[in-house]
Design a protein around this motif. Structure first.
Motif, short mmCIF file in Angstrom:
data_model
loop_
_atom_site.label_atom_id
_atom_site.label_comp_id
_atom_site.label_asym_id
_atom_site.label_seq_id
_atom_site.Cartn_x
_atom_site.Cartn_y
_atom_site.Cartn_z
N LEU A 64 42.44 37.29 -53.92
CA LEU A 64 42.26 36.31 -54.99
C LEU A 64 41.93 34.94 -54.38
O LEU A 64 42.33 34.65 -53.26
N PRO A 65 41.22 34.09 -55.11
CA PRO A 65 40.90 32.77 -54.59
C PRO A 65 42.15 31.97 -54.27
O PRO A 65 43.19 32.11 -54.93
N GLY A 66 42.06 31.15 -53.26
CA GLY A 66 43.18 30.31 -52.85
C GLY A 66 42.99 29.81 -51.44
O GLY A 66 42.03 30.20 -50.76
N PRO A 67 43.88 28.94 -50.99
CA PRO A 67 43.74 28.38 -49.64
C PRO A 67 43.89 29.43 -48.55
O PRO A 67 44.47 30.50 -48.76
N THR A 68 43.36 29.12 -47.39
CA THR A 68 43.57 29.92 -46.18
C THR A 68 44.54 29.16 -45.28
O THR A 68 44.28 28.00 -44.92
N VAL A 125 46.41 34.61 -45.36
CA VAL A 125 47.15 34.15 -44.19
C VAL A 125 46.44 34.65 -42.94
O VAL A 125 46.06 35.82 -42.85
N ILE A 126 46.27 33.77 -41.96
CA ILE A 126 45.71 34.13 -40.66
C ILE A 126 46.77 33.90 -39.59
O ILE A 126 47.30 32.79 -39.47
N LEU A 127 47.09 34.94 -38.86
CA LEU A 127 47.96 34.82 -37.70
C LEU A 127 47.07 34.76 -36.47
O LEU A 127 46.43 35.75 -36.11
N VAL A 142 38.35 28.74 -29.02
CA VAL A 142 38.50 29.46 -30.29
C VAL A 142 37.70 28.78 -31.40
O VAL A 142 36.95 29.42 -32.14
N ILE A 143 37.86 27.47 -31.51
CA ILE A 143 37.20 26.74 -32.59
C ILE A 143 35.68 26.79 -32.44
O ILE A 143 34.95 26.82 -33.44
N ALA A 144 35.19 26.82 -31.21
CA ALA A 144 33.74 26.88 -30.98
C ALA A 144 33.17 28.27 -31.22
O ALA A 144 31.95 28.43 -31.34
N ASP A 145 34.01 29.28 -31.31
CA ASP A 145 33.56 30.66 -31.47
C ASP A 145 33.03 30.88 -32.89
O ASP A 145 33.69 30.54 -33.88
N GLU A 146 31.85 31.46 -33.01
CA GLU A 146 31.25 31.70 -34.32
C GLU A 146 32.15 32.56 -35.20
O GLU A 146 32.19 32.39 -36.43
N LYS A 147 32.89 33.46 -34.59
CA LYS A 147 33.78 34.33 -35.37
C LYS A 147 34.90 33.52 -36.03
O LYS A 147 35.33 33.84 -37.14
N PHE A 148 35.35 32.48 -35.36
CA PHE A 148 36.39 31.63 -35.96
C PHE A 148 35.82 30.78 -37.07
O PHE A 148 36.49 30.54 -38.10
N GLN A 150 33.85 31.47 -39.26
CA GLN A 150 33.83 32.24 -40.50
C GLN A 150 35.21 32.28 -41.17
O GLN A 150 35.32 32.56 -42.36
N LEU A 151 36.28 31.99 -40.43
CA LEU A 151 37.63 32.06 -40.98
C LEU A 151 37.99 30.82 -41.79
O LEU A 151 38.72 30.90 -42.77
N ALA A 152 37.56 29.64 -41.35
CA ALA A 152 37.65 28.38 -42.09
C ALA A 152 39.03 28.13 -42.72
O ALA A 152 39.18 28.14 -43.95
N PRO A 153 40.07 27.88 -41.92
CA PRO A 153 41.39 27.60 -42.51
C PRO A 153 41.42 26.26 -43.23
O PRO A 153 40.76 25.30 -42.82
#
Length: 381
Positions: A64-68, A125-127, A142-148, A150-153
């Protein structure tokens, strides 16, 4: 919902397993695999591996929509020989979990168990199990990684255990939490000569003798006044270990530390100018490069307020504490989210962090976990 007695027993055993298998920064391959294996039974909605090298993100999504909301722990240990004698002491010579990252990982694994049983009511939630905190390289990678990306906390949270504070008592403050720091390696190049005719060479010895007090003299101010600048000599070497050679090479290593990134820029400018000036006076070549680069860590006011409310709801005693001289690369998450970290007391009579007999207190596992769990539920329901 909270941890059962069986959870605590199993999590404690896992923490001790991690303690016995330490891997240093950027080498955390087995540790990352162990994390993924331990949390597999929680059936996360997504696992992202190889983040910034060896990092792992384990994601629990409500659908459901909401913060990450991201919670971060560190994968890496230290190149320190453990001298303690617990049954779970390090099995890897010269390496040890002397900073408690094994305990931090276990708290996140405890969250994984709970979100495996019941997802958040909204958002996700992202661990994040991050590599290479000890060198300052991990968060940036980690922050420079394209995979991260996409996670956009929306929010990022972390903690660090702190010996010297009563067990379970917290320090949480607004504003600057950890200082910026970086290691400056200075290489001076002259020309060797026979020890009987030193005048035929170009020795770096006078330059080293001048640099060491001049660099430390850059230190000024204090944490209390908000203008601390600290230059700490950590290593110096001149020439070869031989009696017949007048030296032509030298190295000076200095750690530069300030309360803010802006102050760091001013300090590096002064230090570099000093090196150039001394090298020129001695007719020497020089090279400078930086290592273990940490930006300052600053808590976002809203994120800190949410943490404070979670502590109060769980009956955790806390105070503002003070800005820590030590550095922490979690501050980089402030560039991508509202972030905050706090320090959780590991006991007043515990060995200090990075001491060779340090061992994370298992009693902290449920305490740290319930703070993070309350925080996640407060934000996501």
């Amino acid at each position: 919902m909270f941890l059962t007695n069986q959870d605590v027993i199993e999590l404690t055993a896992w923490r001790r397993k991690l303690h016995a298998m330490p891997e240093i920064s950027s080498e955390e391959i087995a540790t990352a695999a162990e994390v993924q294996g331990f949390l597999a039974d929680t059936k996360p909605d997504r696992v992202v591996s190889g983040l910034g090298g060896t990092g792992v993100a384990v994601i629990y999504d409500s659908g459901l929509p909401g913060p990450t909301v991201l919670f971060r722990a560190e994968l890496d240990a230290l190149p320190i020989e453990e001298i303690g004698t617990p049954d779970h002491r390090s099995k890897i010579p010269g390496k040890g979990h002397m900073c408690g990252h094994d305990g931090h990982m276990t708290m996140l694994a405890a969250l994984g168990r709970q979100f495996g049983r019941e997802r958040p009511k909204r958002g996700r939630v992202i661990l994040l199990f991050q590599p290479a905190e000890e060198t300052g390289a991990g968060a940036a990678a980690v922050i420079a990684d394209e995979k991260f990306q996409q996670l956009a906390p929306d929010y990022s949270f972390s903690l660090h255990n702190m010996p010297g504070l009563p067990l379970g008592h917290a320090w949480l403050k607004d504003g600057i939490v950890n200082c910026a720091s970086r290691g400056l390696k200075i290489v001076l190049s002259g020309r060797t000569a026979h020890a009987s005719m030193p005048e035929t060479g170009i020795s770096p010895v006078p330059a080293v003798a001048a640099l060491m007090p001049a660099l430390t003299a850059l230190s000024q101010g204090s944490i209390a006044t908000g203008d601390m600048v600290l230059a700490t000599l950590t290593h110096a070497s001149v020439g070869e270990p031989a009696f017949g050679i007048a030296p032509g090479h030298a190295e000076v290593w200095v750690t530069l530390r300030t309360m803010t990134d802006g102050q760091m820029q001013a300090l590096t400018t002064k230090a570099e100018h000093l090196v150039r000036e001394v090298a020129a006076a001695g007719g020497l070549g020089y090279a400078m490069d930086y290592h273990d680069i940490f930006g300052h860590c600053e808590n976002h006011a809203e994120a800190a307020a949410l943490l404070r409310a979670a502590m109060e709801a769980e009956g955790i005693s806390h105070e503002a504490g003070e800005t820590m001289r030590g550095s922490e690369d979690f501050g980089r998450f402030a560039t991508v989210s509202k972030s905050a970290m706090f320090f959780l007391g590991a006991g007043e009579n515990m060995p200090n962090l990075h001491n060779p007999n340090y061992d994370f207190p298992d009693d902290l596992i449920p305490i740290g976990t319930k703070i993070f769990m309350r925080l996640a539920r407060d934000i996501l329901g």
